[in-house]
Design an enzyme around this catalytic site. Sequence first.
Site, PDB file in Angstrom:
ATOM      1  NE  ARG A   1      -1.431  -1.582   3.617  1.00 14.67           N
ATOM      2  CZ  ARG A   1      -1.558  -1.692   4.940  1.00 14.67           C
ATOM      3  NH1 ARG A   1      -2.659  -1.315   5.532  1.00 14.67           N
ATOM      4  NH2 ARG A   1      -0.567  -2.145   5.679  1.00 14.67           N
TER       5      ARG A   1
ATOM      6  CB  CYS B   1      -3.425  -0.727  -7.392  1.00 14.95           C
ATOM      7  SG  CYS B   1      -1.639  -0.757  -7.440  1.00 14.95           S
TER       8      CYS B   1
HETATM    9  C1  UDX Z   1       3.687  -0.972 -10.071  1.00 12.65           C
HETATM   10  C2  UDX Z   1       3.503  -2.210 -10.928  1.00 12.65           C
HETATM   11  O1  UDX Z   1       4.450  -2.300 -11.896  1.00 12.65           O
HETATM   12  C3  UDX Z   1       2.128  -2.267 -11.448  1.00 12.65           C
HETATM   13  O2  UDX Z   1       1.950  -3.392 -12.236  1.00 12.65           O
HETATM   14  C4  UDX Z   1       1.249  -2.341 -10.261  1.00 12.65           C
HETATM   15  O3  UDX Z   1      -0.076  -2.553 -10.626  1.00 12.65           O
HETATM   16  C5  UDX Z   1       1.390  -1.083  -9.465  1.00 12.65           C
HETATM   17  O4  UDX Z   1       2.682  -0.933  -9.083  1.00 12.65           O
HETATM   18  P1  UDX Z   1       4.389   1.466 -10.130  1.00 12.65           P
HETATM   19  O5  UDX Z   1       5.613   1.094  -9.393  1.00 12.65           O
HETATM   20  O6  UDX Z   1       3.324   2.223  -9.413  1.00 12.65           O
HETATM   21  O7  UDX Z   1       3.736   0.152 -10.776  1.00 12.65           O
HETATM   22  O8  UDX Z   1       4.728   2.168 -11.483  1.00 12.65           O
HETATM   23  P2  UDX Z   1       5.498   3.520 -11.731  1.00 12.65           P
HETATM   24  O9  UDX Z   1       5.591   4.278 -10.470  1.00 12.65           O
HETATM   25  O10 UDX Z   1       4.869   4.079 -12.933  1.00 12.65           O
HETATM   26  O11 UDX Z   1       6.971   3.015 -12.055  1.00 12.65           O
HETATM   27  C6  UDX Z   1       7.363   2.310 -13.160  1.00 12.65           C
HETATM   28  C7  UDX Z   1       8.847   2.593 -13.386  1.00 12.65           C
HETATM   29  O12 UDX Z   1       9.308   1.745 -14.431  1.00 12.65           O
HETATM   30  C8  UDX Z   1       9.142   4.025 -13.801  1.00 12.65           C
HETATM   31  O13 UDX Z   1      10.176   4.546 -13.018  1.00 12.65           O
HETATM   32  C9  UDX Z   1       9.571   3.915 -15.279  1.00 12.65           C
HETATM   33  O14 UDX Z   1      10.517   4.880 -15.655  1.00 12.65           O
HETATM   34  C10 UDX Z   1      10.146   2.497 -15.297  1.00 12.65           C
HETATM   35  N1  UDX Z   1      10.137   1.869 -16.624  1.00 12.65           N
HETATM   36  C11 UDX Z   1       9.026   1.861 -17.383  1.00 12.65           C
HETATM   37  C12 UDX Z   1      11.295   1.243 -17.068  1.00 12.65           C
HETATM   38  O15 UDX Z   1      12.327   1.252 -16.411  1.00 12.65           O
HETATM   39  N2  UDX Z   1      11.277   0.629 -18.274  1.00 12.65           N
HETATM   40  C13 UDX Z   1      10.188   0.613 -19.077  1.00 12.65           C
HETATM   41  O16 UDX Z   1      10.237   0.062 -20.169  1.00 12.65           O
HETATM   42  C14 UDX Z   1       9.029   1.253 -18.615  1.00 12.65           C
HETATM   43  C1  UDX Z   2      -3.860  -1.032  -2.903  1.00 20.54           C
HETATM   44  C2  UDX Z   2      -3.855  -2.347  -2.117  1.00 20.54           C
HETATM   45  O1  UDX Z   2      -4.306  -2.090  -0.775  1.00 20.54           O
HETATM   46  C3  UDX Z   2      -2.476  -2.974  -2.139  1.00 20.54           C
HETATM   47  O2  UDX Z   2      -2.504  -4.215  -1.452  1.00 20.54           O
HETATM   48  C4  UDX Z   2      -2.105  -3.182  -3.608  1.00 20.54           C
HETATM   49  O3  UDX Z   2      -0.887  -3.811  -3.753  1.00 20.54           O
HETATM   50  C5  UDX Z   2      -2.094  -1.861  -4.325  1.00 20.54           C
HETATM   51  O4  UDX Z   2      -3.390  -1.275  -4.224  1.00 20.54           O
HETATM   52  P1  UDX Z   2      -3.092   1.467  -2.458  1.00 20.54           P
HETATM   53  O5  UDX Z   2      -3.575   1.727  -3.832  1.00 20.54           O
HETATM   54  O6  UDX Z   2      -1.766   2.009  -2.050  1.00 20.54           O
HETATM   55  O7  UDX Z   2      -3.029  -0.115  -2.208  1.00 20.54           O
HETATM   56  O8  UDX Z   2      -4.147   2.083  -1.446  1.00 20.54           O
HETATM   57  P2  UDX Z   2      -5.246   1.563  -0.416  1.00 20.54           P
HETATM   58  O9  UDX Z   2      -4.790   1.863   0.953  1.00 20.54           O
HETATM   59  O10 UDX Z   2      -5.671   0.172  -0.695  1.00 20.54           O
HETATM   60  O11 UDX Z   2      -6.452   2.560  -0.744  1.00 20.54           O
HETATM   61  C6  UDX Z   2      -7.014   2.625  -2.044  1.00 20.54           C
HETATM   62  C7  UDX Z   2      -8.121   3.640  -2.100  1.00 20.54           C
HETATM   63  O12 UDX Z   2      -9.254   3.205  -1.371  1.00 20.54           O
HETATM   64  C8  UDX Z   2      -7.771   5.024  -1.545  1.00 20.54           C
HETATM   65  O13 UDX Z   2      -8.251   6.001  -2.445  1.00 20.54           O
HETATM   66  C9  UDX Z   2      -8.525   5.110  -0.244  1.00 20.54           C
HETATM   67  O14 UDX Z   2      -8.906   6.430   0.082  1.00 20.54           O
HETATM   68  C10 UDX Z   2      -9.753   4.249  -0.550  1.00 20.54           C
HETATM   69  N1  UDX Z   2     -10.389   3.641   0.645  1.00 20.54           N
HETATM   70  C11 UDX Z   2      -9.703   2.749   1.404  1.00 20.54           C
HETATM   71  C12 UDX Z   2     -11.726   3.946   0.954  1.00 20.54           C
HETATM   72  O15 UDX Z   2     -12.377   4.737   0.257  1.00 20.54           O
HETATM   73  N2  UDX Z   2     -12.299   3.340   2.035  1.00 20.54           N
HETATM   74  C13 UDX Z   2     -11.643   2.442   2.821  1.00 20.54           C
HETATM   75  O16 UDX Z   2     -12.245   1.929   3.773  1.00 20.54           O
HETATM   76  C14 UDX Z   2     -10.309   2.137   2.495  1.00 20.54           C
END
Ligand code: UDX
Ligand code: UDX
Length: 441
Positions: free
Chosen positions: A147, A258
């Site tokens: 999260r 996500c």
């Molecule tokens: C991650 C997971 O990859 C995604 O599948 C999941 O659902 C959520 O978390 P996240 O870490 O949030 O994604 O993505 P982001 O913050 O956009 O970072 C991706 C990174 O990969 C960036 O720094 C980007 O520059 C890099 N990247 C992207 C590469 O190095 N190579 C590529 O070809 C594309």
């Molecule tokens: C989520 C999952 O929790 C994590 O396990 C996964 O790997 C990535 O996606 P994250 O997106 O960081 O994590 O946030 P999370 O804490 O799950 O909250 C998601 C959204 O739901 C937020 O916008 C939050 O405000 C909302 N939320 C959460 C509600 O509206 N009500 C709740 O009771 C809990």
Amino acid sequence: MKISVIGAGYVGLIQAVGLASFGFEVTGIDIDDSKVKMLNNGVCPLYEGGLEELLKKHIGEKLQFTTSYKKIKDSQVIFLCVGTPQDEEGNTDLKYIFSAADKLKKHIGDSKCLVVKSTVPIGTTRLLKERLNGCNIEIVSNPEFLREGMALNDFLNPDRIILGFDKNDLTSKEILEGIYQKFIEKNIPLIITNYETSELIKYASNAFLATKISFINELSKLADKTNADIKTVSHAMGLDDRIGKKFLNAGIGYGGSCFPKDIKSLIKQCESNDINPRIITATDDVNERQIKWFFEKIKKHYGDISGKTFAVLGLAFKPDTDDLRESAGIKLIDLLLKSGATIKGFDYVQKARDNAYNMYNLDKSKAFYGYNLYIFDNLVETVTGVDGIIITVEDNRLNNENWTKIFNLTHEKIIFDGRNIFDSEKMHNIGYVYMGIGSKK
Ligand code: UDX
Ligand code: UDX
């Protein structure tokens, strides 16, 4: 052991820094040169509590970052953490996954296993295996459950570890169990399964949590029209162990990088398998409508909101993150601006404010944009002279503010609490008109 982590985003950075803190020699690889430079200087390009301190501690020693895939040849294990965004139709766009796979193919060298951490549709890990056919490397599915805002803690204290293997890939099983030894010793459940089950576990977990939120949000509308109080309903429901109290907080909907994209992707995955996914479609639909419903509630109160000024407290999709992706606060700001309102925005996380400046292309020195959007660095300035205060993130710090002092600063004395974080009685006693979600109190 030498490890490479491809992708230095929210997930990849935690993985790279976390594994370095376990004593592994880690190389983080990212296509973004400026990000790599910052990281090598010990500066974290994104906000995640505790991450920069840990990065500073290990950078240059156990940890380094590069844009070059050449280092991969020395790594025994490669974690794939590039983003998997959604395309225009709601499908998962796998272009980064496949381009990273094609690049690493040329440098595999001594690498023994490729671990897919990114969230990918069912069948993707097997597709990757075919794509890397002929390379001497095993492939594992190992979804993340981090999260944002709690990611380091979630990395260090996972609820479970999921490892999806191809049945013949025995070397990687041994290696992964070695990497996660610390967790196995702590009796954290380890689920060993096949690729497809592992991939579905990730989607099922996110979709279930999102469904809990949409379920309570749907009922919050009924509570709003009747004399029921949704907070008390959630509390009472949560006391039943079978239901559990978490993720039952009604609000203006879920956002982030996500839930929204994963739910849409799961719907598409069902449809492409000739299944009509009724529950998750409703989860998505309720979420899309929730912010509009809240907006209408605000509009109804004023009649006409053009020319009104609102303080929106919360820019990121939740507290303690700088991530604006699918933020309900930003969606609400857009709706209000389009109706002719002026917005004064604030978030406790400075990087969230910086990201908002960049996203709206604001001039920081003027803090002004053609749409009548201003972003402030402190709460007092944000609320001064406004016609209404709108809460968009469930940040506990808001409860520690002096709401009596704030009362004297605003023009109209009204709070729209989109996350139900305040005690309505306390706000009434100060003199505010208080409108939460799913309550007449
Ligand atoms: C991650 C997971 O990859 C995604 O599948 C999941 O659902 C959520 O978390 P996240 O870490 O949030 O994604 O993505 P982001 O913050 O956009 O970072 C991706 C990174 O990969 C960036 O720094 C980007 O520059 C890099 N990247 C992207 C590469 O190095 N190579 C590529 O070809 C594309
Ligand atoms: C989520 C999952 O929790 C994590 O396990 C996964 O790997 C990535 O996606 P994250 O997106 O960081 O994590 O946030 P999370 O804490 O799950 O909250 C998601 C959204 O739901 C937020 O916008 C939050 O405000 C909302 N939320 C959460 C509600 O509206 N009500 C709740 O009771 C809990």
